[in-house]
Design a protein around this motif. Structure first.
Motif, mmCIF file in Angstrom:
data_model
loop_
_atom_site.group_PDB
_atom_site.id
_atom_site.type_symbol
_atom_site.label_atom_id
_atom_site.label_comp_id
_atom_site.label_asym_id
_atom_site.label_seq_id
_atom_site.Cartn_x
_atom_site.Cartn_y
_atom_site.Cartn_z
ATOM 1 N N VAL A 263 42.602 -14.969 47.426
ATOM 2 C CA VAL A 263 42.956 -13.544 47.519
ATOM 3 C C VAL A 263 41.715 -12.793 48.010
ATOM 4 C CG1 VAL A 263 43.867 -11.541 46.305
ATOM 5 C CG2 VAL A 263 44.545 -13.846 45.586
ATOM 6 N N ARG A 264 41.644 -12.619 49.314
ATOM 7 C CA ARG A 264 40.455 -12.021 49.923
ATOM 8 C C ARG A 264 40.771 -10.615 50.421
ATOM 9 N NH1 ARG A 264 36.493 -15.454 50.732
ATOM 10 N NH2 ARG A 264 35.628 -14.341 52.517
ATOM 11 N N LYS A 265 39.887 -9.691 50.089
ATOM 12 C CA LYS A 265 40.047 -8.302 50.490
ATOM 13 C C LYS A 265 38.692 -7.746 50.915
ATOM 14 C CE LYS A 265 43.572 -7.516 46.883
ATOM 15 N NZ LYS A 265 44.742 -7.352 47.763
ATOM 16 N N PRO A 266 38.671 -6.678 51.715
ATOM 17 C CA PRO A 266 37.395 -6.018 52.002
ATOM 18 C C PRO A 266 36.764 -5.507 50.713
ATOM 19 C CG PRO A 266 39.115 -5.263 53.506
ATOM 20 C CD PRO A 266 39.804 -6.064 52.440
ATOM 21 N N ILE A 267 35.454 -5.502 50.661
ATOM 22 C CA ILE A 267 34.760 -5.010 49.466
ATOM 23 C C ILE A 267 35.215 -3.595 49.128
ATOM 24 C CG2 ILE A 267 32.503 -4.326 48.565
ATOM 25 C CD1 ILE A 267 31.294 -6.693 50.048
ATOM 26 N N ALA A 268 35.416 -2.777 50.158
ATOM 27 C CA ALA A 268 35.838 -1.387 49.928
ATOM 28 C C ALA A 268 37.172 -1.321 49.190
ATOM 29 C CB ALA A 268 35.934 -0.654 51.258
ATOM 30 N N GLU A 269 38.043 -2.281 49.442
ATOM 31 C CA GLU A 269 39.336 -2.277 48.740
ATOM 32 C C GLU A 269 39.157 -2.641 47.275
ATOM 33 O OE1 GLU A 269 43.811 -4.193 49.237
ATOM 34 O OE2 GLU A 269 42.449 -4.065 50.949
ATOM 35 N N TRP A 270 38.276 -3.580 46.989
ATOM 36 C CA TRP A 270 37.993 -3.901 45.588
ATOM 37 C C TRP A 270 37.389 -2.682 44.875
ATOM 38 C CZ3 TRP A 270 40.541 -7.732 43.871
ATOM 39 C CH2 TRP A 270 40.711 -8.915 44.603
ATOM 40 N N GLN A 271 36.582 -1.944 45.603
ATOM 41 C CA GLN A 271 35.994 -0.717 45.043
ATOM 42 C C GLN A 271 37.101 0.260 44.657
ATOM 43 O OE1 GLN A 271 32.799 0.307 44.445
ATOM 44 N NE2 GLN A 271 33.246 2.465 44.030
ATOM 45 N N LYS A 272 38.084 0.433 45.531
ATOM 46 C CA LYS A 272 39.197 1.344 45.246
ATOM 47 C C LYS A 272 40.009 0.883 44.040
ATOM 48 C CE LYS A 272 39.817 2.863 50.041
ATOM 49 N NZ LYS A 272 40.718 2.841 51.225
ATOM 50 N N MET A 273 40.024 -0.436 43.821
ATOM 51 C CA MET A 273 40.783 -0.999 42.707
ATOM 52 C C MET A 273 40.016 -0.920 41.391
ATOM 53 S SD MET A 273 42.409 -4.317 44.664
ATOM 54 C CE MET A 273 43.115 -5.002 43.167
ATOM 55 N N GLY A 274 38.795 -0.372 41.432
ATOM 56 C CA GLY A 274 38.045 -0.167 40.206
ATOM 57 C C GLY A 274 37.022 -1.235 39.881
ATOM 58 N N VAL A 275 36.828 -2.203 40.780
ATOM 59 C CA VAL A 275 35.804 -3.224 40.547
ATOM 60 C C VAL A 275 34.431 -2.593 40.756
ATOM 61 C CG1 VAL A 275 34.918 -5.476 41.262
ATOM 62 C CG2 VAL A 275 37.391 -5.026 41.295
ATOM 63 N N LEU A 283 30.123 -0.903 44.220
ATOM 64 C CA LEU A 283 29.893 -2.157 44.930
ATOM 65 C C LEU A 283 29.113 -1.879 46.213
ATOM 66 C CD1 LEU A 283 33.447 -3.764 44.643
ATOM 67 C CD2 LEU A 283 31.443 -4.243 43.230
ATOM 68 N N PRO A 284 28.441 -2.893 46.767
ATOM 69 C CA PRO A 284 27.750 -2.690 48.043
ATOM 70 C C PRO A 284 28.753 -2.309 49.124
ATOM 71 C CG PRO A 284 27.848 -5.021 47.485
ATOM 72 C CD PRO A 284 28.277 -4.271 46.261
ATOM 73 N N SER A 285 28.278 -1.582 50.111
ATOM 74 C CA SER A 285 29.176 -1.045 51.138
ATOM 75 C C SER A 285 29.322 -1.955 52.351
ATOM 76 C CB SER A 285 28.659 0.322 51.601
ATOM 77 O OG SER A 285 27.327 0.208 52.115
ATOM 78 N N ALA A 286 28.887 -3.189 52.251
ATOM 79 C CA ALA A 286 28.949 -4.109 53.387
ATOM 80 C C ALA A 286 30.388 -4.341 53.824
ATOM 81 C CB ALA A 286 28.296 -5.437 53.022
ATOM 82 N N ASP A 287 30.570 -4.500 55.135
ATOM 83 C CA ASP A 287 31.891 -4.755 55.707
ATOM 84 C C ASP A 287 32.168 -6.255 55.639
ATOM 85 O OD1 ASP A 287 34.285 -4.654 57.022
ATOM 86 O OD2 ASP A 287 33.402 -4.429 59.024
ATOM 87 N N MET A 288 32.556 -6.734 54.463
ATOM 88 C CA MET A 288 32.750 -8.158 54.224
ATOM 89 C C MET A 288 34.024 -8.388 53.428
ATOM 90 S SD MET A 288 28.866 -9.161 53.086
ATOM 91 C CE MET A 288 29.423 -10.657 52.251
ATOM 92 N N GLN A 289 34.624 -9.536 53.655
ATOM 93 C CA GLN A 289 35.737 -9.984 52.837
ATOM 94 C C GLN A 289 35.185 -10.628 51.563
ATOM 95 O OE1 GLN A 289 39.330 -10.018 53.572
ATOM 96 N NE2 GLN A 289 38.647 -8.419 54.999
ATOM 97 N N ALA A 290 35.878 -10.426 50.467
ATOM 98 C CA ALA A 290 35.430 -10.983 49.192
ATOM 99 C C ALA A 290 36.643 -11.332 48.350
ATOM 100 C CB ALA A 290 34.547 -9.983 48.454
ATOM 101 N N ALA A 291 36.407 -12.208 47.381
ATOM 102 C CA ALA A 291 37.436 -12.582 46.414
ATOM 103 C C ALA A 291 36.864 -12.399 45.016
ATOM 104 C CB ALA A 291 37.881 -14.023 46.633
ATOM 105 N N ILE A 292 37.734 -12.298 44.044
ATOM 106 C CA ILE A 292 37.326 -12.202 42.648
ATOM 107 C C ILE A 292 37.635 -13.534 41.962
ATOM 108 C CG2 ILE A 292 37.647 -11.038 40.446
ATOM 109 C CD1 ILE A 292 36.328 -9.284 42.585
ATOM 110 N N VAL A 293 36.635 -14.104 41.339
ATOM 111 C CA VAL A 293 36.793 -15.362 40.615
ATOM 112 C C VAL A 293 36.542 -15.115 39.140
ATOM 113 C CG1 VAL A 293 35.770 -17.647 40.244
ATOM 114 C CG2 VAL A 293 36.179 -16.841 42.574
ATOM 115 N N LEU A 294 37.472 -15.584 38.304
ATOM 116 C CA LEU A 294 37.335 -15.479 36.852
ATOM 117 C C LEU A 294 37.090 -16.860 36.271
ATOM 118 C CD1 LEU A 294 40.355 -13.107 36.078
ATOM 119 C CD2 LEU A 294 37.941 -12.504 36.110
#
Length: 335
Positions: A263-275, A283-294
């Motif tokens: 489940v990969r999203k832009p960092i900015a989208e994770w920021q909007k989701m409250g991460v 979160l850093p403002s880099a234009d990168m795809q990221a995933a969340i791992v638990l």
């Protein structure tokens, strides 16, 4: 570390069997008692096959001068205990402060050759140091088994005969090429070799001559160790301009179905989701795809991971291992 299917490119078995948080359970059905009966016949057949595959008689004579099956290898293969470590227990075991301190020292001592490999292949030196530290304790724990004898034992035993027979043939090709003598080719009970713990197939595909002496020596030549590790990581997708990931804080009520490497999203989208960062910062403002791992079966903590996290998992398919490498690398670099 991972439980990786035997035979993939970077099966680093020596470290796998030390550091995996969940170790493979024995097969459900009891296995027949190991017997050495028929080994001489098997070995004669294998030698004939090796000659047909271009291995010299000289190498065969040297490699198999004293070869006998090693029951201890089968015992270790069959008796991997079934247990589970929490993430915190695992991380404390694999990345204790003592390993961080030694890593900083080893990084400083070997900086020139580490940086040379980093520059050529685009894998930062602190990551190379971290892999080295976790795999073999910075070269101290490489295994004391004859690789030839161990692989012959596993190939003869038969459960994964095709794979180990192929690894044994490749080990002989490495000896035949003059990279290492048969007597000096030591490694883990499963055949992982040298300070990088490469299986013979990984050696053949990715090991490289880092000091220009015409040989590849992963046992005693650190230039070759670092260059080979960097070449492997670069070949499977390392991004020089990215880090591996970072620990993050999730909002209350975070939907666990959004976690996972797929489940990969832009960092900015994770920021909007409250991460957020662990301290609550953005979160850093880099234009990168990221995933969340638990970790801890979804209970957390949580990590936001990038492309290089997946690249680490090419080396060893374990979330815990990949986080440990990144954590140690960051600590060595003072982050």
């Amino acid at each position: 570390m991972k439980i990786r299917t035997l035979g993939t490119a970077a099966t680093i078995l020596g470290a796998l069997l030390v550091a995996t948080p969940v170790l493979a359970a024995p097969a459900d059905a009891p296995l027949p008692a190991f017997t050495t009966e028929g080994f001489d016949t098997w070995l004669a057949d294998f030698k004939n096959d090796a000659l047909k595959n271009g291995i010299s008689q000289k190498t065969l004579d040297a490699a198999f001068a004293k070869t006998q099956p090693i029951p201890r290898v089968i015992e270790l293969d069959r008796s991997q205990p079934e247990f589970k470590l929490t993430f915190e227990q695992y991380l404390q075991r694999v990345v204790p402060q003592s390993r961080i301190d030694e890593g900083r020292k080893k990084f400083a001592e070997n900086r020139d050759i580490l940086e040379a490999a980093a520059k050529k292949y685009g894998v930062p030196a602190h990551y190379l140091t971290a892999f080295w530290g976790i795999e073999t304790g910075y070269g101290k724990h490489t295994g004391g088994f004859s690789v030839v004898d161990s692989l012959a034992t596993l190939a003869f035993e038969g459960r994964r005969a095709e794979y180990f027979r192929g690894e044994l043939m490749k080990a002989l090709k490495i000896i035949d090429a003059g990279h290492i003598s048969a007597d000096a080719m030591e490694g883990s009970w499963a055949g992982a070799m040298g300070q990088a713990q490469f299986m013979p197939s990984t050696f053949m595909a990715y090991a490289t001559d880092g000091n220009g002496d015409g040989k590849i020596n992963l046992w005693t030549q650190k230039e070759d160790v670092f260059a080979s590790a960097a070449n492997y990581l670069s070949s499977v997708g390392w991004k020089e301009d990215q880090r591996w990931g970072r620990k993050v804080s999730l909002p209350n009520g975070f939907d666990a179905s959004k976690a996972g490497r797929d489940v990969r999203k832009p960092i900015a989208e994770w920021q909007k989701m409250g991460v957020r960062m662990p301290n609550g910062a953005d979160l850093p403002s880099a234009d990168m795809q990221a995933a969340i791992v638990l970790v801890n079966d979804g209970a957390g903590p949580a990590y936001m991971v990038y492309n290089n996290f997946n690249t680490i998992m090419h080396w060893n398919r374990s979330t815990y291992f990949a986080i440990a490498v990144g954590t140690l690398a960051d600590a060595i670099a003072g982050r």
